[in-house]
Design an enzyme around this catalytic site. Sequence first.
Site, mmCIF file in Angstrom:
data_model
loop_
_atom_site.group_PDB
_atom_site.id
_atom_site.type_symbol
_atom_site.label_atom_id
_atom_site.label_comp_id
_atom_site.label_asym_id
_atom_site.label_seq_id
_atom_site.Cartn_x
_atom_site.Cartn_y
_atom_site.Cartn_z
ATOM 1 N N HIS A 273 0.820 -1.212 0.000
ATOM 2 C CA HIS A 273 0.000 0.000 0.000
ATOM 3 C C HIS A 273 0.854 1.263 0.000
ATOM 4 O O HIS A 273 2.028 1.233 0.384
ATOM 5 C CB HIS A 273 -0.903 0.014 1.241
ATOM 6 C CG HIS A 273 -1.984 -1.009 1.184
ATOM 7 N ND1 HIS A 273 -2.251 -1.864 2.226
ATOM 8 C CD2 HIS A 273 -2.852 -1.329 0.206
ATOM 9 C CE1 HIS A 273 -3.251 -2.667 1.895
ATOM 10 N NE2 HIS A 273 -3.630 -2.362 0.672
ATOM 11 N N LEU A 293 3.447 -3.580 20.233
ATOM 12 C CA LEU A 293 2.140 -4.164 20.546
ATOM 13 C C LEU A 293 2.268 -5.311 21.553
ATOM 14 O O LEU A 293 1.460 -5.433 22.470
ATOM 15 C CB LEU A 293 1.457 -4.646 19.258
ATOM 16 C CG LEU A 293 0.802 -3.522 18.444
ATOM 17 C CD1 LEU A 293 0.597 -3.945 16.989
ATOM 18 C CD2 LEU A 293 -0.530 -3.100 19.061
ATOM 19 N N GLY A 297 0.855 -5.749 25.561
ATOM 20 C CA GLY A 297 -0.057 -6.813 25.988
ATOM 21 C C GLY A 297 -0.922 -7.400 24.893
ATOM 22 O O GLY A 297 -1.811 -8.195 25.162
ATOM 23 N N VAL A 300 0.293 -11.118 19.389
ATOM 24 C CA VAL A 300 0.744 -10.907 18.004
ATOM 25 C C VAL A 300 1.433 -12.167 17.501
ATOM 26 O O VAL A 300 2.575 -12.437 17.861
ATOM 27 C CB VAL A 300 1.727 -9.709 17.905
ATOM 28 C CG1 VAL A 300 2.003 -9.383 16.441
ATOM 29 C CG2 VAL A 300 1.199 -8.500 18.648
ATOM 30 N N PRO A 301 0.751 -12.969 16.697
ATOM 31 C CA PRO A 301 1.390 -14.183 16.183
ATOM 32 C C PRO A 301 2.517 -13.836 15.199
ATOM 33 O O PRO A 301 2.564 -12.724 14.668
ATOM 34 C CB PRO A 301 0.259 -14.921 15.472
ATOM 35 C CG PRO A 301 -0.769 -13.890 15.195
ATOM 36 C CD PRO A 301 -0.630 -12.826 16.234
#
Lengths: 610, 398
Positions: A273, A293, A297, A300-301
């Site tokens: 983008h 992030l 907490g 986040v995979p």
Amino acid sequence: MSILANKDTRAVIIGGIAGVNAARRMAQFDFLINRPLTVQAFVYPPEEGQQKEIYRGGELNNVTVYSSLAKALEENPQINTALIYIGASRAYQSAKEALDAKGIKLVTMITEGVPEKDAKRLRKYALECGKIFNGPSSIGIMSAGECRLGVIGGEFKNLKLCNLYRPGSFGVITKSGGLSNEAMWLCAQNGNGITSAVAIGGDSYPGTDFVTYLNMFENDPETKAVVIIGEVGGTLEEEAAEWLGKEIRRIKVIASIGGTCQDVLPQGMKFGHAGAKEGKKGLGSARSKINALREAGAVVPETFGGLSKAIKQVYQELLKSGVIKPEAELDEKLLPALPPSVQEVMKQGDIIVEPLIRTTISDDRGEEPRYVGYAASELCEKGYGIEDVISLLWNKKLPSKEESEIIKRIIMISADHGPAVSGAFGSIIAACAGIDLPQAVSAGMTMIGPRFGGAVTNAGKYFKYGVKEYPNDIPGFLNWMKENVGPVPGIGHRVKSVKNPDKRVKYLVDYVTNQTTLHTPCLDYALQVEKITTAKKDNLILNVDGTIGCILVDLDFPEYSFNGFFVLARTIGMIGHWIDQNNQNSRLIRLYDYLINYAVKEEREVPEKK
Amino acid sequence: MAKILEGPAMKLFNKWGIPVPNYVVIMDPDRLAQLGEANKWLRESKLVVKAHEAIGGRFKLGLVKLGLNLDEAYEAAKEMIGREIGTSVVHQVIVAEMLDHDEEYYLSIAGNRDGSELLLSNKGGVDIEEHWDTVKRLFIPLDETPSLESITEAAHEAGFVGEIAERVAKIASRLILCFEDEDAQSIEINPLVIRKSDMRFAALDAVMNIDWDARFRHADWDFKPVSEIGRSYTEAEQQIMDIDARIKGSVKLVEVPGGDIALLTAGGGASVFYSDAVVARGGCIANYAEYSGDPPDWAVEALTETICRLPHIKHIIVGGAIANFTDVKATFSGIINGFRESKSKGYLENVQIWVRRGGPNENQGLAAMKKLQEEGFDIHVYDRSMPMTDIVDLALNS
């Protein structure tokens, strides 16, 4: 519950065809959840006053196109949301107008390629007005069971698969449009579906940010967790992390950030983008966002594929802790099915529709037209000519070589007869009056009738009758004609006679009888008739119409086609006359006085009206 | 970000009254001799000759030559023009006056969400990175024009004094105008030089990015932005860009030499995640690709054939999210045709294809793709129930 869009949302779409297509998709959702039509008006000056057909299920609605937003709102004061679909060069002005409108609280822009500065100004302006400007480049906003803005959610089947007919517990915020749909699916597959999903667009400066919507979701009691899909570039994800870490939040945050690959790719190689561009010194890199992030907490995979598990895990935890109460799933079979179009049902063989017309000669449904089954290009390839196509389309069979040659000659001989005859003259007058080709030729065509060129059909028809009913009794035939019809069509000429024969007739008769093996009972019969009629009067000869009519009977063409030969042939001539007059730039003509006999009353006074 | 070359940037500087050295851009060295007759500065000044192309590290490649007279400049231009650097060819050189100067300054401006930020430093040139902390920053709110006084004050804070501070502020104010009116995204002048004997300033080198989306309101933009990927485009990339310019929706391609996992992925968001997944699993991508916005099948077919021709590929990842409105059946028919065509030309030997997709007409699209197995393709097809990027794991573990 939901954010941004709900059951009270009523929208105007600013833009052309893309907007109308979106309105149709939105109406499918309206139908699915049985809510009133979301789109109440269009604004698109080029199509002012038109009505757009929007189906909500089987119900047809006409939605008006207005020339300005003000007019649309005047007649539809219930509108509170605007969708901008108009081109990038006019998007700013349209969005600003929408933000200025008193009743409009939310403006979401689908338009792509909007200049950054315009987007920045709209963001600022919306903040000043206390309104939401979402986008540019946003696929839309979806509130499950309540409202769909834009084509977000895809096709009807997908709306059901993603459980969008009823609210779940997950919020979704993405930059990408395609991934908003994917995220809704993941929430339905691994959790209980979404409350709302928002695509904020992948531009450098979107009008809103993750934090705006995180706050809204935090305040929406039905939303228990939010899935964020971000990407490299900008600082919106870092701000989301800051928001999350700042205080204890009610909602769980699950995130996936795209663009980690840019760490290992050659310097300067960027893609994705417009906003997906890393700043100097790694600012806004995917890795830094992921770290921020995680520290705050969020779950986040490592890859996008890991989102499924992450959502499932959060959902299970929320179920376990009782935050989400398990609800019985709706039986999807109870959901309405989109009414299929007639074509779709017919394809499945579930209905019979009586055809409106029937054709036995031509089929255009394949790659190329087929005439009575033969592909046009194959006819060309194999050396067939226009006369064979005429025979196919008028008589449904391929003629023999001899027959083709006769047909060709009939057309050639009848193609024109000079400018003085009614048909050509009609076309010429029209051409001189500046009339275009099709109309001028049809002016000449109008002349074809009982006195000019229209005798071929009747000539053929009655000589055929004679052959059948009075085979060896020509006086009997002539008698019958006299009593039932009148003068024999195809017999007689204004100027030609036995002494001054029509060369065309002579040639045709000679060609057909001497140079072909065609069996010609009808033509022979007509020649017998001619012998008797010319004995009575010199000019009662077999004329060209009669000759052609008889030959066509002998060629076994259907009666209805006979006049077609004259019409077709003479069209060639009339087009020629039209071209000729135009080439010469001919001027408007009118009759000279001396060519008119003014057989009129003398001048007199008009009496008073009684 | 759409970077433009020095020539067009200088032209825009001129338009807005930002001092630039005398310069010419030429494609033919012989033109320089003629220009020399017409322009005194070419005969009398020391000159710099630079390749006028989007090629990184020009200095090291010998594509920047300093301190030349006109004859030497001619020789330098002759040597540079036509040189091939990787996939790029030098077509143009810029010949500029090398201003003898006393000091080098730094001046730049870049947009941010709320407006823009002006950066000033009196320690410009190659050392700017070392002095990054001393750079004075002035935030300019959106649609506001800072007063000359406030810019002068910032110049003072950046270490400029007296008349020089005033002149730098004046140039900065014009830079702001140029930035605003030309829809720029960033402009960096480094160095801005001064010859104190006659107080002449000049922007000796400049990097300018403009917002190409705003081109509809700039009738005088007679240039095109240079490649966004840090090198010239390859022939294949150029071909795909040409198609992209002609169609509804879009197709994109960036080649990454040395990789063995080819991407044929849909959507601007998902495609990046597929690249990430390959990298995260220790693989090397051979390209980045993207088709989106329901492009016509022939455009996707062309993209497919281009990707099949990438050298040394072992896997092709036909990935994508669940499309909102891109027709899976139609775009897949383009991909299928591309695969067939490529196979008939001898490509796709020992290449495994991995498919995952959802969206309008997904069932028909996936079924058609699956049928390729019968034609001898090593193809693995998954629907929406397969997590999006997990086909990358499958490919790399196979």
